[in-house]
Each structure stands twice: as structure tokens, then as C-alpha cells.
Design an enzyme around this catalytic site. Structure first.
Site, PDB file in Angstrom:
ATOM      1  N   GLY A 195      56.106 105.656 -13.368  1.00  0.00           N
ATOM      2  CA  GLY A 195      55.793 104.448 -14.030  1.00  0.00           C
ATOM      3  C   GLY A 195      57.054 103.460 -13.653  1.00  0.00           C
ATOM      4  N   LYS A 248      60.879 107.595 -17.560  1.00  0.00           N
ATOM      5  CA  LYS A 248      60.672 108.583 -16.508  1.00  0.00           C
ATOM      6  C   LYS A 248      61.964 109.653 -16.674  1.00  0.00           C
ATOM      7  CE  LYS A 248      60.610 105.744 -13.345  1.00  0.00           C
ATOM      8  NZ  LYS A 248      60.942 104.647 -14.049  1.00  0.00           N
ATOM      9  N   GLU A 256      63.992 110.177  -8.929  1.00  0.00           N
ATOM     10  CA  GLU A 256      64.030 109.129  -8.035  1.00  0.00           C
ATOM     11  C   GLU A 256      63.371 109.434  -6.930  1.00  0.00           C
ATOM     12  OE1 GLU A 256      64.610 106.554  -9.335  1.00  0.00           O
ATOM     13  OE2 GLU A 256      65.978 106.388 -10.837  1.00  0.00           O
TER      14      GLU A 256
END
Length: 190
Positions: free
Chosen positions: A19, A25, A92
Site C-alpha cells: 500500500g 503496512k 520495506e
């Protein structure tokens, strides 16, 4: 000849939480990993070494939830460090090299549950890094949305508020804001 029964086969899979920025997230990644820890599963968490925004070692969400992780500079290091684990978390993912796709596949094929969080699009609204390939090979995908700071609609774009044009630029609310499609493209044209 011995044939292993189907129900004893160790099965791994890849879950992706994606997202825009500020959509939750990392918070969802941490929630899933903590539940695995509560279930006494062997868990390892990794993040790209370049991401030092909140902490050098911990994965930290915008709401300050945190979990201990191992920063790595290359995706292949994850395979070296994820020995005898049942669950691997990767935060990430968009900042990792393209090898992260094969790393996730290798782990899943070896029976590991792999949970990956990352931005699916960069600041210009284009697919970000290895995320398209990760999404294509995932078994489960959860796309989270933020709230557009301009109009209050569902936001799935990360609007960069500065004139910087490099693809990777770490930042928070001073540099980025979540926007809906309409407000994002309106800002791009301004």
C-alpha cells in the site's frame, strides 16, 4: 519405494502487505510477526540497512509499534541468517535488490512462512523496485489504504511534497502525504 503422505509435507508461502505510505503496512507486519511469536514459532525479521528512520535495528511503525530486526545490506544475506526458522518477516521490501524475489521463493519452498511489507508504488505512481515481482509470486496479498489528507477519500498513492526526484528518499510527514488518485494527479500537474 516410500511415498511421503500429503498431509505431512512442510508447506511455506509468501504473504505480502502493500500500500501507500501511512497505510499501516509495517503495523500489520509487526502484528502478524508478534502473533507468530506468541504461537512459539521461530521468527526472524529483516529490514534494509538503509532504513534508519526510526531505529537502526528495530522495525518501527508510524504509531511507534516495534519489533527487533536484523538490518541487511543485500537480500542474499537473509538466506544466510534465516537458519531453522518457521516465519521470516521482511519490511520495506521495495528498497531491496531484485534478488529478494528469489530469496522469498527459496524460503517458501523450504517450508517457511514469508511475510513481506512494502510500498507497491513510488512517489511518481510507478511500480516500486522488486515489488511487482514479489506481488506476482505471492500466495496472499493484503493491500492497505491510507486516508487522503486533501479530501478524506481512500488513498493509495504516496505524494512527495518536495521537488526531489531521486527514486529512494527516506522521509516521513515532512516529505510525503497519502493521497487518493484524483488528488495525487492534481498535485502532479501543479
Amino acid at each position: 519405494m516410500f511415498i511421503e503422505p500429503f498431509n505431512t509435507h512442510k508447506t511455506g508461502w509468501i504473504e505480502v502487505v502493500c500500500g501507500s505510505m501511512f497505510s499501516g503496512k509495517t503495523e500489520e507486519l509487526i502484528r502478524r510477526l508478534k502473533r507468530a511469536q506468541i504461537a512459539n514459532m521461530r521468527v526472524e525479521i529483516f529490514k534494509p540497512a538503509v532504513d534508519t528512520r526510526y531505529d537502526e535495528h528495530d522495525v518501527v511503525s508510524h504509531d511507534a509499534s516495534r519489533i527487533r530486526s536484523t538490518p541487511v545490506s543485500a537480500s542474499q544475506n537473509i538466506l544466510l541468517l534465516a537458519d531453522e526458522v518457521e516465519v521470516v518477516g521482511i519490511d520495506e521490501a521495495q528498497f531491496f535488490d531484485e534478488g529478494i524475489v528469489e530469496v522469498a521463493e527459496t524460503l517458501a519452498r523450504s517450508g517457511v512462512r514469508v511475510i513481506i511489507a512494502g510500498l507497491d508504488m513510488d512517489f511518481s505512481g510507478k511500480p516500486f523496485g522488486p515489488m511487482p515481482q514479489i506481488l506476482a509470486t505471492a500466495d496472499y496479498i493484503t493491500k492497505l489504504h491510507a486516508i487522503c489528507v486533501r479530501c478524506g477519500n481512500i488513498a493509495n498513492f504516496s505524494y512527495r511534497k518536495t521537488d526531489q526526484t531521486q527514486k529512494v528518499m527516506l522521509g516521513e510527514t515532512e516529505s510525503y502525504e497519502p493521497r487518493c488518485r484524483s488528488c495525487f494527479y492534481e498535485g502532479q500537474q501543479a
